[in-house]
Design an enzyme around this catalytic site. Structure first.
Site, PDB file in Angstrom:
ATOM      1  N   MET A  27      60.437  58.641   6.162  1.00 31.55           N
ATOM      2  CA  MET A  27      59.868  59.601   7.113  1.00 31.55           C
ATOM      3  C   MET A  27      60.908  59.925   8.187  1.00 31.55           C
ATOM      4  SD  MET A  27      55.837  59.017   7.300  1.00 31.55           S
ATOM      5  CE  MET A  27      55.761  57.764   8.544  1.00 31.55           C
ATOM      6  N   GLY A  28      62.177  59.638   7.896  1.00 28.37           N
ATOM      7  CA  GLY A  28      63.252  60.002   8.810  1.00 28.37           C
ATOM      8  C   GLY A  28      63.401  59.039   9.974  1.00 28.37           C
ATOM      9  N   HIS A  31      67.305  54.219  10.363  1.00 22.76           N
ATOM     10  CA  HIS A  31      68.001  53.117  11.031  1.00 22.76           C
ATOM     11  C   HIS A  31      68.637  52.215   9.974  1.00 22.76           C
ATOM     12  CE1 HIS A  31      64.515  50.801   9.858  1.00 22.76           C
ATOM     13  NE2 HIS A  31      63.716  51.589  10.566  1.00 22.76           N
ATOM     14  N   HIS A  34      66.820  51.520   6.735  1.00 18.92           N
ATOM     15  CA  HIS A  34      66.879  52.581   5.716  1.00 18.92           C
ATOM     16  C   HIS A  34      68.244  52.580   5.026  1.00 18.92           C
ATOM     17  CE1 HIS A  34      63.819  54.326   8.558  1.00 18.92           C
ATOM     18  NE2 HIS A  34      63.178  54.440   7.416  1.00 18.92           N
ATOM     19  N   ARG A 184      59.447  52.380  15.081  1.00 20.90           N
ATOM     20  CA  ARG A 184      58.514  52.243  16.214  1.00 20.90           C
ATOM     21  C   ARG A 184      59.080  51.391  17.347  1.00 20.90           C
ATOM     22  NH1 ARG A 184      54.826  53.037  11.908  1.00 20.90           N
ATOM     23  NH2 ARG A 184      53.412  54.711  12.515  1.00 20.90           N
TER      24      ARG A 184
HETATM   25  O1  PAF Z   1      57.552  53.787   4.442  1.00 19.75           O
HETATM   26  C1  PAF Z   1      57.554  54.998   4.762  1.00 19.75           C
HETATM   27  O2  PAF Z   1      58.434  55.466   5.504  1.00 19.75           O
HETATM   28  C2  PAF Z   1      56.458  55.918   4.258  1.00 19.75           C
HETATM   29  O3  PAF Z   1      55.241  55.241   4.181  1.00 19.75           O
HETATM   30  C3  PAF Z   1      56.794  56.577   2.906  1.00 19.75           C
HETATM   31  C4  PAF Z   1      56.949  55.547   1.811  1.00 19.75           C
HETATM   32  C5  PAF Z   1      58.075  57.379   3.047  1.00 19.75           C
HETATM   33  C6  PAF Z   1      55.671  57.534   2.500  1.00 19.75           C
HETATM   34  O4  PAF Z   1      55.497  58.539   3.428  1.00 19.75           O
END
Ligand code: PAF
Length: 286
Positions: A27-28, A31, A34, A184
């Site tokens: 969801m962008g 960090h 990711h 968050r």
């Molecule tokens: O973990 C996330 O960021 C979200 O739940 C996902 C897997 C991208 C689905 O929107």
């Protein structure tokens, strides 16, 4: 790196990728956690595809979707640096065109822990992940173990709906003091950030008790809860659960017990979890 925003463009570019394709849905506001998912994706396949889509369907009614942190420029740079070849950034209408109604229901795995506190959340996750899987058609998809319930639910969905996709779960990336990385965390003030360290300390305390032979699930929960209370937040739950069914152990913690928690500190709702039978990760040993 190619950036695409429509399903047609995505499919065209995807077809051009020969060999195994790994996919990291996000969801962008990317960090280090990711980045680690992307690295693991690259190790597991020949090509890496990443999506960025803030999925409205997984926010509870009344939650402020517009306040969710966004950094499209920074995100593009992170994806490029991590060797992503195809970045998919659909908008809301592309994902959920007018008249969209279908959902993927998750059943009982989505009912406890975060599921009981965030109605509709996991149905929103499975719906968008199923759509993304159809659109991207990856061989491997990578998810973080920090969202352990999400990981278990996605694994189950892939099994139940016969997606030919291998799901890889990646260990949680932590700050040096143990706090699990999360988009968050940026909502925390300095004081709240300092107190948030008690979440992972609570998990470590339960781990120590388990290693010392404690198997009573209530006793393990109490050990964690007492330490977590030091954060001064609002404890949503602290539970000792089975990693596959996510059901709390009634009396005795099983051989692969997971301690999972969610705590509100200020305006941030933080989650974390730890397998009690596995060695403590480095950052939690300090
Ligand atoms: O973990 C996330 O960021 C979200 O739940 C996902 C897997 C991208 C689905 O929107």
């Amino acid at each position: 790196m190619k950036i695409v925003t429509t399903i047609d463009e995505l499919r065209r570019e995807r077809r051009a990728l020969k060999g195994r394709v790994a996919f990291v849905p996000t969801m962008g506001f990317l960090h280090e956690g990711h980045r680690e998912l992307m690295r693991r994706g690259r190790e597991a396949a020949d090509h890496l595809v990443v999506s960025i889509f803030v999925n409205p369907r997984q926010f509870e009614p009344g939650a402020d979707l517009d306040a969710y942190p966004r950094d499209p420029e920074g995100d593009r740079a992170v994806c490029e640096a991590e060797g992503c070849e195809l970045l998919y950034m659909p908008d809301r209408d592309e994902m959920y065109p007018r008249g969209y109604t279908t959902v993927v229901a998750v059943g009982e795995l989505g009912e406890n822990l975060c599921g009981s506190r965030r109605p509709g959340h996991f149905e929103g996750v499975t719906t968008v992940v199923a759509k993304l899987f159809h659109q991207v058609s990856p061989d491997v998809a990578v998810f973080g173990q920090k969202d352990r319930q999400q990981l278990a639910i996605v694994r189950r969905m892939v099994r139940d709906l016969d997606f030919p996709i291998e799901i890889v779960g990646v260990p949680t990336v932590r700050e040096p003091d143990g706090l699990a990385l999360s988009s968050r965390n940026r909502y925390l003030t300095d004081d709240e950030r300092a107190r948030a360290v008690w979440l992972s300390r609570g998990l470590v305390a339960a781990h120590q008790a388990y290693s010392a032979g404690e198997r009573g699930s209530e006793a393990l929960v109490e050990v964690a809860r007492e330490v977590v209370a030091g954060a001064g937040g609002d404890i949503d739950y602290v539970e000792c659960v089975d990693p596959d069914t996510l059901r709390p152990f009634e009396e005795t913690a099983g051989p692969a017990a997971v301690m999972a928690l969610a705590v509100r500190i200020g305006s941030a709702r933080l989650i974390d979890n730890l397998r009690l039978d596995e060695p403590l990760p480095e950052e939690l040993r300090r």
